[in-house]
Design a protein around this motif. Sequence first.
Motif, PDB file in Angstrom:
ATOM      1  N   SER A   1      -0.298  22.595  -3.639  1.00 47.46           N
ATOM      2  CA  SER A   1      -1.101  22.312  -3.277  1.00 47.46           C
ATOM      3  C   SER A   1      -0.751  20.609  -2.665  1.00 47.46           C
ATOM      4  N   GLY A   2      -1.030  20.957  -1.272  1.00 45.02           N
ATOM      5  CA  GLY A   2      -0.710  19.061  -1.051  1.00 45.02           C
ATOM      6  C   GLY A   2      -2.103  18.511  -1.003  1.00 45.02           C
ATOM      7  N   ASP A   3      -3.572  19.017  -0.650  1.00 42.83           N
ATOM      8  CA  ASP A   3      -4.856  18.995  -0.404  1.00 42.83           C
ATOM      9  C   ASP A   3      -4.914  18.426  -1.981  1.00 42.83           C
ATOM     10  N   SER A   4      -4.777  19.099  -3.342  1.00 44.67           N
ATOM     11  CA  SER A   4      -4.937  18.752  -4.512  1.00 44.67           C
ATOM     12  C   SER A   4      -4.121  17.577  -4.707  1.00 44.67           C
ATOM     13  N   ILE A   5      -2.716  17.096  -3.817  1.00 42.33           N
ATOM     14  CA  ILE A   5      -1.808  15.950  -5.065  1.00 42.33           C
ATOM     15  C   ILE A   5      -3.054  14.781  -3.996  1.00 42.33           C
ATOM     16  N   ILE A   6      -3.063  14.895  -2.854  1.00 42.70           N
ATOM     17  CA  ILE A   6      -3.712  13.603  -2.116  1.00 42.70           C
ATOM     18  C   ILE A   6      -5.572  13.623  -3.337  1.00 42.70           C
ATOM     19  N   SER A   7      -5.720  14.136  -2.958  1.00 37.19           N
ATOM     20  CA  SER A   7      -7.135  14.080  -4.109  1.00 37.19           C
ATOM     21  C   SER A   7      -6.362  12.863  -4.895  1.00 37.19           C
ATOM     22  N   GLU A   8      -6.638  13.606  -6.133  1.00 37.15           N
ATOM     23  CA  GLU A   8      -5.069  13.186  -7.088  1.00 37.15           C
ATOM     24  C   GLU A   8      -5.424  11.771  -7.092  1.00 37.15           C
ATOM     25  N   VAL A   9      -4.135  11.503  -6.095  1.00 38.55           N
ATOM     26  CA  VAL A   9      -3.680   9.497  -6.133  1.00 38.55           C
ATOM     27  C   VAL A   9      -4.642   8.997  -5.881  1.00 38.55           C
ATOM     28  N   THR A  10      -5.755   9.769  -4.749  1.00 37.85           N
ATOM     29  CA  THR A  10      -6.140   8.404  -4.627  1.00 37.85           C
ATOM     30  C   THR A  10      -7.199   8.884  -5.396  1.00 37.85           C
ATOM     31  N   ASP A  11      -7.910   8.452  -6.245  1.00 33.73           N
ATOM     32  CA  ASP A  11      -8.693   9.000  -7.388  1.00 33.73           C
ATOM     33  C   ASP A  11      -8.289   8.188  -7.692  1.00 33.73           C
ATOM     34  N   PHE A  12      -7.242   8.556  -9.109  1.00 30.36           N
ATOM     35  CA  PHE A  12      -6.034   7.935  -9.973  1.00 30.36           C
ATOM     36  C   PHE A  12      -6.384   5.996  -9.027  1.00 30.36           C
ATOM     37  N   ILE A  13      -5.582   6.191  -7.592  1.00 28.42           N
ATOM     38  CA  ILE A  13      -5.618   4.290  -7.123  1.00 28.42           C
ATOM     39  C   ILE A  13      -6.945   3.760  -7.783  1.00 28.42           C
ATOM     40  N   HIS A  14      -7.785   4.843  -6.749  1.00 32.85           N
ATOM     41  CA  HIS A  14      -9.262   4.180  -6.499  1.00 32.85           C
ATOM     42  C   HIS A  14      -9.834   3.925  -7.702  1.00 32.85           C
ATOM     43  N   SER A  15      -9.515   4.435  -8.848  1.00 29.89           N
ATOM     44  CA  SER A  15     -10.325   4.001 -10.670  1.00 29.89           C
ATOM     45  C   SER A  15      -9.878   3.187 -11.099  1.00 29.89           C
ATOM     46  N   ARG A  16      -8.440   2.480 -10.435  1.00 33.59           N
ATOM     47  CA  ARG A  16      -7.649   1.577 -11.506  1.00 33.59           C
ATOM     48  C   ARG A  16      -7.558   0.264 -10.400  1.00 33.59           C
ATOM     49  N   THR A  17      -8.158   0.209  -9.170  1.00 35.10           N
ATOM     50  CA  THR A  17      -7.431  -1.169  -8.692  1.00 35.10           C
ATOM     51  C   THR A  17      -8.894  -1.570  -7.619  1.00 35.10           C
ATOM     52  N   SER A  18      -8.868  -2.674  -7.574  1.00 32.41           N
ATOM     53  CA  SER A  18      -9.770  -3.072  -6.146  1.00 32.41           C
ATOM     54  C   SER A  18      -8.835  -2.695  -5.084  1.00 32.41           C
ATOM     55  N   GLY A  19      -7.721  -2.680  -5.300  1.00 35.42           N
ATOM     56  CA  GLY A  19      -7.945  -2.904  -3.553  1.00 35.42           C
ATOM     57  C   GLY A  19      -7.949  -1.246  -2.595  1.00 35.42           C
ATOM     58  N   GLN A  20      -8.099  -0.729  -1.107  1.00 35.21           N
ATOM     59  CA  GLN A  20      -8.627  -0.433  -0.717  1.00 35.21           C
ATOM     60  C   GLN A  20      -7.589   0.631  -0.394  1.00 35.21           C
ATOM     61  N   VAL A  21      -7.957   2.136  -1.251  1.00 32.93           N
ATOM     62  CA  VAL A  21      -6.478   2.910  -0.073  1.00 32.93           C
ATOM     63  C   VAL A  21      -6.701   3.222   1.231  1.00 32.93           C
ATOM     64  N   GLU A  22      -5.655   3.404   2.167  1.00 37.75           N
ATOM     65  CA  GLU A  22      -5.986   2.929   3.697  1.00 37.75           C
ATOM     66  C   GLU A  22      -4.999   4.644   3.679  1.00 37.75           C
ATOM     67  N   TYR A  23      -4.138   5.374   3.870  1.00 33.06           N
ATOM     68  CA  TYR A  23      -3.975   6.231   3.312  1.00 33.06           C
ATOM     69  C   TYR A  23      -3.217   7.235   1.910  1.00 33.06           C
ATOM     70  N   VAL A  24      -3.397   8.318   2.175  1.00 35.70           N
ATOM     71  CA  VAL A  24      -2.825   8.448   1.018  1.00 35.70           C
ATOM     72  C   VAL A  24      -1.739  10.395   1.368  1.00 35.70           C
ATOM     73  N   GLU A  25      -1.076  10.457   2.298  1.00 35.74           N
ATOM     74  CA  GLU A  25      -0.374  11.692   3.045  1.00 35.74           C
ATOM     75  C   GLU A  25       1.347  12.666   2.575  1.00 35.74           C
ATOM     76  N   VAL A  26       0.751  13.950   2.685  1.00 30.72           N
ATOM     77  CA  VAL A  26       1.941  14.500   2.257  1.00 30.72           C
ATOM     78  C   VAL A  26       2.403  15.660   3.199  1.00 30.72           C
ATOM     79  N   TYR A  27       4.121  15.001   3.529  1.00 23.69           N
ATOM     80  CA  TYR A  27       4.693  15.720   5.041  1.00 23.69           C
ATOM     81  C   TYR A  27       5.918  16.359   3.902  1.00 23.69           C
ATOM     82  N   SER A  28       5.956  16.949   4.838  1.00 18.05           N
ATOM     83  CA  SER A  28       7.851  16.797   5.160  1.00 18.05           C
ATOM     84  C   SER A  28       8.487  15.888   5.780  1.00 18.05           C
ATOM     85  N   PHE A  29       9.509  16.225   4.722  1.00 17.00           N
ATOM     86  CA  PHE A  29      10.398  14.854   5.081  1.00 17.00           C
ATOM     87  C   PHE A  29      12.299  15.238   5.859  1.00 17.00           C
TER      88      PHE A  29
END
Length: 289
Positions: free
Chosen positions: A219-247
């Motif tokens: 699930s792309g959505d679950s990956i996005i939430s996990e990355v966002t939460d992980f970064i959010h809880s460990r840094t003062s930086g503001q998450v601008e985006y976390v996105e998943v696409y085909s490459f």
Amino acid sequence: MKVITELKALREAIHHHKQSGCSIGFVPTMGFLHEGHLTLVKEARKQNDIVVMSIFVNPLQFGPNEDFERYPRDIERDSILAENAGVDILFIPVAEEMYPGTTSIKMNVTERVNVLCGKKREGHFDGVVTVLTKLFHLVQPDRAYFGLKDAQQIAVVEGLVQDYFFPVEIVRVPTVREEDGLAKSSRNVYLSEKERSEAPVLYESLEKVKNKIESGETSGDSIISEVTDFIHSRTSGQVEYVEVYSFPELTPIDDLKGEIIIALAVQYQKARLIDNMIISLNEEENQHV
Ligand code: AMP
């Protein structure tokens, strides 16, 4: 190493090498060189007779509120690093020659652009393809080297080359990182000490979800939430985006399959950092860069 600033002199040098049957590898940069840039040179050195590097802080790819004026510059240091890395021609054009006046044609990227950095940096990739079109015509490279750190840039440039039949091979070079995982970037100098100590969390978050995907997460959505939460809880930086696409198509995907990119941007006080991971889910073993 020859340092060239004028278009005419560059054309003459390129003409000479082409006449001699030399292959040309090209590394376009904005300078303030680090190991990421020098790795592109190393790759170019292996595959070509002549290596051309350009240093040009391209005004067209900066928005009105971006860091064009204060983008770090150090041409003297860059020249030494470029020469030691094996650059044959260092091309440092001036804006007046690259953009001499009004133009009759404007380039506008329409695909692979309304996502990730392109969404917020309006016109950025138009500026990138405009300068690269000019540089490709001037340098006439057989191969041009780009870092996967700027994965959207590679996707857009591959689109440009494909659409307009540029006779150049685009070579993707994996992201070069600091020992703690932070992707090397000219903009890392803007980080405060505290921010610098937190910044490895970006890559950690990508490594963490890579393991999850390898263990079967689809699930792309679950990956996005996990990355966002992980970064959010460990840094003062503001998450601008976390996105998943085909490459490299950069189209949305429901299930994680094929070649995918997980990409993110985090805004710190004075620096905006980006990172990504590309995972190929076709092969038996996942491959990350
Ligand atoms: P820039 O000077 O930031 O425009 O970058 C010039 C080229 O170097 C681009 O193709 C970038 O993707 C590449 N580059 C920048 N940082 C890295 C890095 N950490 N690893 C690999 N390539 C990089």
